[in-house]
Structure formats: structure tokens, C-alpha cells
Design a protein around this motif. Structure first.
Motif, PDB file in Angstrom:
ATOM      1  N   ARG A 206     -18.398 -31.858 -44.403  1.00 20.95           N
ATOM      2  CA  ARG A 206     -18.957 -33.023 -45.093  1.00 20.95           C
ATOM      3  C   ARG A 206     -19.352 -34.100 -44.097  1.00 20.95           C
ATOM      4  O   ARG A 206     -20.402 -34.733 -44.219  1.00 20.95           O
ATOM      5  CB  ARG A 206     -17.929 -33.574 -46.088  1.00 20.95           C
TER       6      ARG A 206
ATOM      7  N   ASP B  19      -9.075 -27.247 -46.299  1.00 19.18           N
ATOM      8  CA  ASP B  19      -9.365 -28.648 -46.607  1.00 19.18           C
ATOM      9  C   ASP B  19      -9.917 -29.349 -45.385  1.00 19.18           C
ATOM     10  O   ASP B  19     -10.885 -30.142 -45.472  1.00 19.18           O
ATOM     11  CB  ASP B  19      -8.095 -29.352 -47.099  1.00 19.18           C
ATOM     12  N   GLU B  20      -9.319 -29.066 -44.235  1.00 17.93           N
ATOM     13  CA  GLU B  20      -9.798 -29.731 -43.011  1.00 17.93           C
ATOM     14  C   GLU B  20     -11.212 -29.261 -42.667  1.00 17.93           C
ATOM     15  O   GLU B  20     -12.072 -30.036 -42.240  1.00 17.93           O
ATOM     16  CB  GLU B  20      -8.834 -29.431 -41.864  1.00 17.93           C
TER      17      GLU B  20
ATOM     18  N   GLN C 164     -13.676 -31.016 -44.909  1.00 14.47           N
ATOM     19  CA  GLN C 164     -13.885 -32.415 -44.502  1.00 14.47           C
ATOM     20  C   GLN C 164     -14.797 -32.485 -43.292  1.00 14.47           C
ATOM     21  O   GLN C 164     -15.671 -33.359 -43.200  1.00 14.47           O
ATOM     22  CB  GLN C 164     -12.516 -33.061 -44.199  1.00 14.47           C
TER      23      GLN C 164
END
Length: 272
Positions: A13, A6-7, A10
């Protein structure tokens, strides 16, 4: 350093959203793209046109080995059997630069060079054709037989009128209502056989030597010459009858050439 998925997502992105990575298009990008498309379209049309002309010339020339067409925009080369075909686009059409004007030459825009098919027989020099019957030289041997008579002899004259012209009549041979004579003397250009009707006068004159008509047809002329000189003539067995004013010429043949000529009244007969 271990980071979670998830990190990592992010951070990616955030990286892709950074405006510093954007590459803005130059102000004239649209003009450059349109100009390039036009150049490619013009080049494609040129190649198609040259190739089409080369195919048409090959179809017409048939047995020709090679046909080259040089144009202002390109060169097309094609063999006669269609096994080889190449097109050379203009060398001065590079991307981003307009075509340079070509210098007009003394020749036309298309220069077609044709070579003969190997092994084909050499072309023959055309031989001069034989002259048409109307072009053949006239036959003017002997005196002229006119459309109405021979010398002082005129069709329609009676025996007495003929004798009055200084013509000597001999060897009289009665035939029905007519008499056949041998005519000679100063009143005729040459001896002739004539037929005189008791009611209609002189009906026919047949000279006994070579003569000719005003149209250049005489003893020794061919059938083709007679028909060419007299378009209204009619063929009969061994004879051609040609109109001559209110009278007619009768040409009899021997060995395909005129042997005797007779001037006579149309539809003359000695029935009485």
C-alpha cells in the motif's frame, strides 16, 4: 527474511501510494485524443462511402466483371458476383498527422473503369432503324390531283360548265340521278372517269393513270404513308378515306399499295 502477510500488505500500500510513481498526462493529451478519434471516424466514413458507391455501381452494371472507383480518399474494388471486396484507405492519413492536400488532376474525383464479363457476346453496333412513315420519300408520279379538282375540272361543275373548259365527255353511262363520263382533252392533265349529278354537279373524279396529291401521296404509296400524311384518315375495307378541305380523297389499294385515287364530294351519292 520472513514477513507476515499484514506487513507485506502495508508495504505494498505504501509503495502504490508513493507519488513518485505517478505519470501525469501531458498538457495536450485531450487535444491529441480528440484528433485521433476524429481521424478514425473520418476514415471509417470514407471507407463506408466508397464501399456503398461500389455496391451501387455493381448493381447497375449487372454483367460487368470488375468495377474500380478511385477517389481522393480511397479505392474500392468489387467483383460482379460480390465474392471479392477490398477497400484501401488513404496512405497519407497516419496517426498524429493531418491529411496532405491532394493535387487536383484533369479528371473528376471518380474514375470508373469497366471491363466486359468474360465469355459474354461482344456488343453489337446498333443498326439504323427504318425511317418512319412520315420520313419516307413522297410519291409524286404523274400529274397532281388537287383538293378541289383536276386541271380545269372543279367539283360542283355542271355538264355544260365542264364542256366549256375544253373537256371532252364521252361514254355517258346514266346511274340513277347521275351520269358517269370519260373525260379527256386539253382541260384535264390526264384522262379520268367522272360522276356528274343532275342537281349537285360534278361529284367525283378518278384519274385513269398515276397521280399524286400535294402531300406527296400517289399511286404506289403504302398504307402507312397515307395514314402519316392524313392523320384524320379513316380505314375501310380495301380503302382509306382522307379529308381534303371540304372534299375528301379515297385511296383504293392493290397489293398493299395505292392503286387508284378518287377526289369526291363528302357523302356524295346519286340517289337524286
Amino acid at each position: 527474511m520472513n514477513i507476515s502477510e499484514d506487513e507485506l500488505e502495508q508495504r505494498l500500500r505504501a509503495l502504490f501510494a508513493d507519488e513518485r510513481l505517478d505519470l501525469p498526462p501531458p498538457p495536450d493529451a485531450g487535444t491529441v485524443i480528440v484528433a485521433g478519434a476524429r481521424r478514425r471516424r473520418r476514415r471509417r466514413h470514407t471507407v463506408q462511402a466508397v464501399a456503398a458507391v461500389a455496391v451501387a455501381v455493381v448493381a447497375v452494371s449487372g454483367g460487368l466483371t470488375m468495377i474500380r472507383l478511385h477517389t481522393e480518399d480511397g479505392t474500392a474494388v468489387m467483383s460482379a458476383d460480390g465474392t471479392e471486396s477490398s477497400v484501401k484507405p488513404p496512405e497519407n492519413l497516419t496517426q498524429g498527422r493531418p491529411p496532405e492536400p491532394s493535387t487536383p488532376g484533369p479528371t473528376s474525383t471518380h474514375d470508373i473503369q469497366v471491363s466486359q464479363t468474360p465469355g459474354s457476346p461482344p456488343s453489337k453496333t446498333p443498326q439504323p432503324s427504318a425511317p418512319s412513315p412520315s420520313k419516307l420519300p413522297p410519291v409524286v408520279t404523274g400529274p397532281q390531283l388537287d383538293v378541289d379538282g383536276f386541271g380545269t375540272l372543279k367539283l360542283g361543275m355542271s355538264d355544260a360548265q365542264i364542256a366549256a373548259q375544253g373537256v371532252t365527255l364521252s361514254n355517258a353511262n346514266p346511274v340513277a340521278a347521275c351520269t358517269v363520263y370519260n373525260a379527256s382533252g386539253g382541260g384535264v392533265p390526264a384522262p379520268a372517269t367522272i360522276v356528274v349529278s343532275k342537281s349537285a354537279g360534278l361529284l367525283a373524279i378518278t384519274p385513269e393513270q398515276a397521280v399524286h396529291t400535294a402531300e406527296g401521296i400517289g399511286t404506289g404509296a403504302t398504307k402507312e404513308q397515307v395514314l402519316a400524311a392524313y392523320p384524320g384518315a379513316k380505314e375501310q375495307p380495301g380503302l382509306i378515306v382522307a379529308p381534303a378541305a371540304t372534299f375528301e380523297f379515297q385511296f383504293s389499294f392493290d397489293d398493299s399499295v395505292v392503286a387508284h385515287m378518287t377526289l369526291s364530294v363528302v357523302n356524295a351519292n346519286c340517289a337524286g
